[in-house]
Design a protein around this motif. Sequence first.
Motif, PDB file in Angstrom:
ATOM      1  N   ASN A 179       0.829  -1.211   0.000  1.00  0.00           N
ATOM      2  CA  ASN A 179       0.000   0.000   0.000  1.00  0.00           C
ATOM      3  C   ASN A 179       0.856   1.251   0.000  1.00  0.00           C
ATOM      4  OD1 ASN A 179      -2.436  -1.330  -0.010  1.00  0.00           O
ATOM      5  ND2 ASN A 179      -2.419  -1.591   2.208  1.00  0.00           N
ATOM      6  N   ASP A 180       1.850   1.279  -0.827  1.00  0.00           N
ATOM      7  CA  ASP A 180       2.739   2.440  -0.967  1.00  0.00           C
ATOM      8  C   ASP A 180       3.643   2.674   0.217  1.00  0.00           C
ATOM      9  OD1 ASP A 180       0.262   4.363  -2.777  1.00  0.00           O
ATOM     10  OD2 ASP A 180       1.889   3.063  -3.471  1.00  0.00           O
ATOM     11  N   ARG A 181       3.650   1.783   1.178  1.00  0.00           N
ATOM     12  CA  ARG A 181       4.531   1.934   2.332  1.00  0.00           C
ATOM     13  C   ARG A 181       5.682   0.950   2.153  1.00  0.00           C
ATOM     14  NH1 ARG A 181       4.503  -0.391   7.526  1.00  0.00           N
ATOM     15  NH2 ARG A 181       2.776  -1.698   6.794  1.00  0.00           N
ATOM     16  N   LEU A 182       6.918   1.429   2.343  1.00  0.00           N
ATOM     17  CA  LEU A 182       8.074   0.552   2.191  1.00  0.00           C
ATOM     18  C   LEU A 182       8.139  -0.392   3.372  1.00  0.00           C
ATOM     19  CD1 LEU A 182      10.814  -0.301   0.941  1.00  0.00           C
ATOM     20  CD2 LEU A 182      11.869   1.534   2.271  1.00  0.00           C
ATOM     21  N   LEU A 183       8.119  -1.689   3.087  1.00  0.00           N
ATOM     22  CA  LEU A 183       8.228  -2.690   4.146  1.00  0.00           C
ATOM     23  C   LEU A 183       9.695  -2.990   4.466  1.00  0.00           C
ATOM     24  CD1 LEU A 183       5.478  -5.318   3.268  1.00  0.00           C
ATOM     25  CD2 LEU A 183       5.430  -3.531   5.029  1.00  0.00           C
ATOM     26  N   PHE A 184      10.417  -3.473   3.445  1.00  0.00           N
ATOM     27  CA  PHE A 184      11.837  -3.756   3.636  1.00  0.00           C
ATOM     28  C   PHE A 184      12.554  -3.845   2.284  1.00  0.00           C
ATOM     29  CE2 PHE A 184      10.401  -7.849   2.487  1.00  0.00           C
ATOM     30  CZ  PHE A 184       9.371  -8.211   3.352  1.00  0.00           C
ATOM     31  N   ASP A 185      13.859  -3.974   2.424  1.00  0.00           N
ATOM     32  CA  ASP A 185      14.800  -3.892   1.298  1.00  0.00           C
ATOM     33  C   ASP A 185      15.692  -5.126   1.435  1.00  0.00           C
ATOM     34  OD1 ASP A 185      16.655  -1.121  -0.002  1.00  0.00           O
ATOM     35  OD2 ASP A 185      17.255  -3.233  -0.066  1.00  0.00           O
ATOM     36  N   VAL A 186      15.636  -6.048   0.453  1.00  0.00           N
ATOM     37  CA  VAL A 186      16.386  -7.306   0.601  1.00  0.00           C
ATOM     38  C   VAL A 186      17.183  -7.603  -0.664  1.00  0.00           C
ATOM     39  CG1 VAL A 186      14.859  -8.433   2.251  1.00  0.00           C
ATOM     40  CG2 VAL A 186      14.372  -8.579  -0.206  1.00  0.00           C
ATOM     41  N   TRP A 187      18.063  -8.592  -0.529  1.00  0.00           N
ATOM     42  CA  TRP A 187      18.833  -9.080  -1.670  1.00  0.00           C
ATOM     43  C   TRP A 187      18.376 -10.485  -2.016  1.00  0.00           C
ATOM     44  CZ3 TRP A 187      22.273  -6.607  -4.776  1.00  0.00           C
ATOM     45  CH2 TRP A 187      22.649  -5.322  -4.361  1.00  0.00           C
ATOM     46  N   SER A 188      18.218 -10.730  -3.319  1.00  0.00           N
ATOM     47  CA  SER A 188      17.744 -12.037  -3.780  1.00  0.00           C
ATOM     48  C   SER A 188      18.808 -12.718  -4.627  1.00  0.00           C
ATOM     49  CB  SER A 188      16.474 -11.841  -4.616  1.00  0.00           C
ATOM     50  OG  SER A 188      16.214 -13.003  -5.384  1.00  0.00           O
ATOM     51  N   PHE A 189      18.999 -14.003  -4.365  1.00  0.00           N
ATOM     52  CA  PHE A 189      20.022 -14.784  -5.057  1.00  0.00           C
ATOM     53  C   PHE A 189      19.387 -15.915  -5.856  1.00  0.00           C
ATOM     54  CE2 PHE A 189      23.772 -12.981  -3.102  1.00  0.00           C
ATOM     55  CZ  PHE A 189      23.244 -12.353  -1.978  1.00  0.00           C
ATOM     56  N   PRO A 190      20.130 -16.484  -6.801  1.00  0.00           N
ATOM     57  CA  PRO A 190      19.524 -17.521  -7.654  1.00  0.00           C
ATOM     58  C   PRO A 190      19.045 -18.750  -6.909  1.00  0.00           C
ATOM     59  CG  PRO A 190      21.518 -16.696  -8.669  1.00  0.00           C
ATOM     60  CD  PRO A 190      21.439 -16.084  -7.312  1.00  0.00           C
ATOM     61  N   ARG A 191      19.910 -19.352  -6.084  1.00  0.00           N
ATOM     62  CA  ARG A 191      19.527 -20.642  -5.526  1.00  0.00           C
ATOM     63  C   ARG A 191      18.789 -20.543  -4.210  1.00  0.00           C
ATOM     64  NH1 ARG A 191      24.172 -23.678  -4.580  1.00  0.00           N
ATOM     65  NH2 ARG A 191      25.374 -21.821  -5.100  1.00  0.00           N
ATOM     66  N   ILE A 192      19.203 -19.582  -3.369  1.00  0.00           N
ATOM     67  CA  ILE A 192      18.585 -19.534  -2.043  1.00  0.00           C
ATOM     68  C   ILE A 192      17.474 -18.492  -1.956  1.00  0.00           C
ATOM     69  CG2 ILE A 192      20.598 -20.378  -0.810  1.00  0.00           C
ATOM     70  CD1 ILE A 192      21.352 -17.516  -0.242  1.00  0.00           C
ATOM     71  N   GLY A 193      17.300 -17.706  -3.002  1.00  0.00           N
ATOM     72  CA  GLY A 193      16.278 -16.669  -2.915  1.00  0.00           C
ATOM     73  C   GLY A 193      16.758 -15.575  -1.979  1.00  0.00           C
ATOM     74  N   VAL A 194      15.856 -15.098  -1.130  1.00  0.00           N
ATOM     75  CA  VAL A 194      16.229 -14.081  -0.146  1.00  0.00           C
ATOM     76  C   VAL A 194      16.605 -14.817   1.133  1.00  0.00           C
ATOM     77  CG1 VAL A 194      15.477 -12.080   1.171  1.00  0.00           C
ATOM     78  CG2 VAL A 194      14.675 -12.420  -1.178  1.00  0.00           C
ATOM     79  N   PRO A 195      17.842 -14.716   1.570  1.00  0.00           N
ATOM     80  CA  PRO A 195      18.262 -15.528   2.724  1.00  0.00           C
ATOM     81  C   PRO A 195      17.530 -15.184   4.015  1.00  0.00           C
ATOM     82  CG  PRO A 195      20.094 -14.245   1.816  1.00  0.00           C
ATOM     83  CD  PRO A 195      18.919 -13.921   1.004  1.00  0.00           C
ATOM     84  N   HIS A 196      17.156 -13.920   4.179  1.00  0.00           N
ATOM     85  CA  HIS A 196      16.554 -13.541   5.451  1.00  0.00           C
ATOM     86  C   HIS A 196      15.633 -12.344   5.261  1.00  0.00           C
ATOM     87  CE1 HIS A 196      16.130 -12.593   9.668  1.00  0.00           C
ATOM     88  NE2 HIS A 196      16.515 -11.353   9.412  1.00  0.00           N
ATOM     89  N   PHE A 197      14.380 -12.526   5.649  1.00  0.00           N
ATOM     90  CA  PHE A 197      13.470 -11.387   5.626  1.00  0.00           C
ATOM     91  C   PHE A 197      13.441 -10.768   7.014  1.00  0.00           C
ATOM     92  CE2 PHE A 197      11.457 -11.312   1.536  1.00  0.00           C
ATOM     93  CZ  PHE A 197      11.576 -12.603   1.034  1.00  0.00           C
ATOM     94  N   PRO A 198      13.467  -9.431   7.130  1.00  0.00           N
ATOM     95  CA  PRO A 198      13.487  -8.795   8.457  1.00  0.00           C
ATOM     96  C   PRO A 198      12.252  -9.105   9.294  1.00  0.00           C
ATOM     97  CG  PRO A 198      13.950  -7.195   6.719  1.00  0.00           C
ATOM     98  CD  PRO A 198      13.554  -8.457   6.047  1.00  0.00           C
ATOM     99  N   GLU A 199      11.142  -9.373   8.609  1.00  0.00           N
ATOM    100  CA  GLU A 199       9.960  -9.764   9.382  1.00  0.00           C
ATOM    101  C   GLU A 199       9.279 -10.895   8.628  1.00  0.00           C
ATOM    102  OE1 GLU A 199       8.634  -5.532   8.904  1.00  0.00           O
ATOM    103  OE2 GLU A 199       6.856  -6.549   8.062  1.00  0.00           O
ATOM    104  N   ASN A 200       8.307 -11.478   9.238  1.00  0.00           N
ATOM    105  CA  ASN A 200       7.611 -12.590   8.598  1.00  0.00           C
ATOM    106  C   ASN A 200       7.017 -12.199   7.257  1.00  0.00           C
ATOM    107  OD1 ASN A 200       7.843 -14.987   9.812  1.00  0.00           O
ATOM    108  ND2 ASN A 200       6.183 -14.659  11.267  1.00  0.00           N
ATOM    109  N   PHE A 201       7.303 -13.014   6.261  1.00  0.00           N
ATOM    110  CA  PHE A 201       6.813 -12.676   4.920  1.00  0.00           C
ATOM    111  C   PHE A 201       6.473 -13.990   4.240  1.00  0.00           C
ATOM    112  CE2 PHE A 201       6.046  -9.659   1.726  1.00  0.00           C
ATOM    113  CZ  PHE A 201       6.577 -10.072   0.508  1.00  0.00           C
ATOM    114  N   ASN A 202       5.322 -14.020   3.557  1.00  0.00           N
ATOM    115  CA  ASN A 202       4.853 -15.290   3.013  1.00  0.00           C
ATOM    116  C   ASN A 202       5.461 -15.697   1.694  1.00  0.00           C
ATOM    117  OD1 ASN A 202       3.186 -16.105   4.996  1.00  0.00           O
ATOM    118  ND2 ASN A 202       1.393 -15.030   4.215  1.00  0.00           N
TER     119      ASN A 202
END
Lengths: 457, 269
Positions: free
Chosen positions: A344-367
């Motif tokens: 909803n136009d609010r920035l939740l978080f900023d992450v890095w995504s990799f080929p095999r593991i995806g995003v290694p760690h989300f700062p909060e629960n994310f589905n």
Amino acid sequence: MVLRGPMMRSILKLFRSSTLVLVLLALIIAASIAGTLIQQNAALEVYSASYGPVLAGLFRTAGLTDVYHAWWFIALLVLLSINIIVCSFSRITKTISLVRGTGIIVEKEYITGLKNTASFRYAGSINDLVRSFSKKHYNTRKTVVRDTTYILAEKGVPGRFGSFITHMSIIVILIGALIGSLWGFKTNVSINEGETIAVPHRDFKIRLDSFDLEFYGETRRPKDYKSTLTIIRDEKEILTKTIEVNDPLKYEGIFFYQSTYGQSAQPETIVIHTDKNPSEHGKEATCVADYTLKIGEQFSIPGTEYRVHVLRYVADFLIDEHHRIISRSNEPNNPAVNLSVHENDRLLFDVWSFPRIGVPHFPENFNYNFFLKDMSFKTFSGLQVTYDPGVYVVWTGCGMLMTGLLFSFYLIHRRIWVMHIPTGKDGMVYIGGNAGKNQYSFTLEFDRLIKKIKGAA
Amino acid sequence: MIMESALFGWSFLCYLAATVLHIVYHVFKKEKIRIIALVLTGAGFALQTGALVLRTIVSRHAPFTNMYESLIFFSWMIILIYFILEYTYKLSILGAFVTPLAFISLGYASLLPEDYRAIEPLVPALQSRWLEVHVITCFIGYAAFAIAFSFGIMYLLKDRFKFKKLPSLELLDDMSHKTIALGFCFLALGIITGAIWANYAWGTYWSWDPKETWALVTWFIYAAYLHARVTAGWRGRKCAYLNILGFAAVIFTYVGVNFLLPGLHSYVK
């Protein structure tokens, strides 16, 4: 006149000396070798790493990091040029008078005084005499004064000028190099297919119509790479040519060389594979979609208010000692993409995504999880654009150099004087000669000639 | 490439045997030994020519595009120039000093690891007629300098040990001079053709690449030799030392640059 003053005389004497040549040559050789042993034009850190900071700084100030453009290197070349010019011109007058020589008519004592000389009774004809010289490729000139025949047989005159031509050729080559560096330019450009770029210092553009890259079989070893280029001036297509290595495009003195090729460091498009995490522990994640998009674009996850922006891409992900994220190289060794997730136009978080593991760690629960699935790169063509007005001067100098060397080593100036005094039925001949160099083999030739002449008579 | 290896191996053995026989001939002076030595050298040369031709046919490019090929070509060129000199000047002693160079070159080639020996197709930069012109002129130069080096060694041996079997000091000095002059002309041509080719391929006729620079350094050293003779009147021993220094530069330019320095001609990975 200034040129005759005592100071000028001693300066000229210095530049006439052959010791100066050897000293200058030795210095130029040493500097050139240093330029191959010390890496040229690298960053200061590279030198500090190999030689320590003190020596690195010293190298920098001394110009050893860019030897061939250092002021003292250029100065050495200038001094050598002056040395060559002074030496060559101070010797050329002597050479010219040596070549003019003493003329056809000489005294008998001159001939008998030469190192290679013979005198004997000769019963044959003057023409036979001339012919025996012509057979050995001598040019003969003949003159008769009151019954006495004088012959001058000569060959290899250009050989005397070989040294002068060779040395002047070096000056010509250096002049050509100077012209090129003052009025020429040389740049590397990368151009993508379909792209049009302006040509530096000129009013026309160049467009890469297509780039073809062929490998040998299944290997990464390049077999051939070609660029089809079109020159455009005032929106009009002037000419088109397909260039490859060793076959450049030439237009108005500018050359476009196929120098190299590469993959752009940044991808044209990337594919983000999005998964929804399993609802129960142990179950598999479900695929949501594969999104193909460019850096800077965004996608939404259907059925949610989430939007994902693709911020940037790094080819070789590394966190350095200052905790900054950098790319260690331009090769996709460890690719990663920076995503920012908004709700909803609010920035939740900023992450890095990799080929095999995806995003290694989300700062909060994310589905959901995002995987950098694929990248497609553009191949660019690497062109070298050069303009060198001095290059033809350099080639002229090279031609002069080879001519001068040929003259110096393989054309030897040889002269033979003949005096034939008729005495009744036959005559007395006095034959004598000399050579510019290689006296030993001239003596052999002279002796053979005499034997032939004596034998024929 | 079994056939090629076999040809190569046999020519290596021929040169080795020829070297031994040349030396034996000069100790015992039996004409028959000299004939056999010459025949063996000729056989080695013929086998090498066969190996080079075979390699050209199979690889579909000139047989001097990597270190292995160029070493064989180098040794072949040395023997070729030696034959021409032997025929022109009738210097039978030359064989004893030149065949070792040929077989050392082949020996070194045989010691190269497998990936330096493989037949590889040419990368685009090498797909040009200039490849043949540039490499052949350079190698005629290198081979001439190698033979000049032999004469220099002979000079120093004669000077120090006064071997009666070696020709006169004057002759050795003169032959050194002649072969250096030949090498000098061909190296000049090699450098120039390299510059012309570089200009076609990359738009620059001179980029101070280590190989280019060292070739120029070598050329300057021999220029110093020629100047020392003409302007400073050097003869004999001092010239022989300069001759050897020049050949050391040739070896560094040929092999050292490729293995020790980075650049266009580099094999350093």
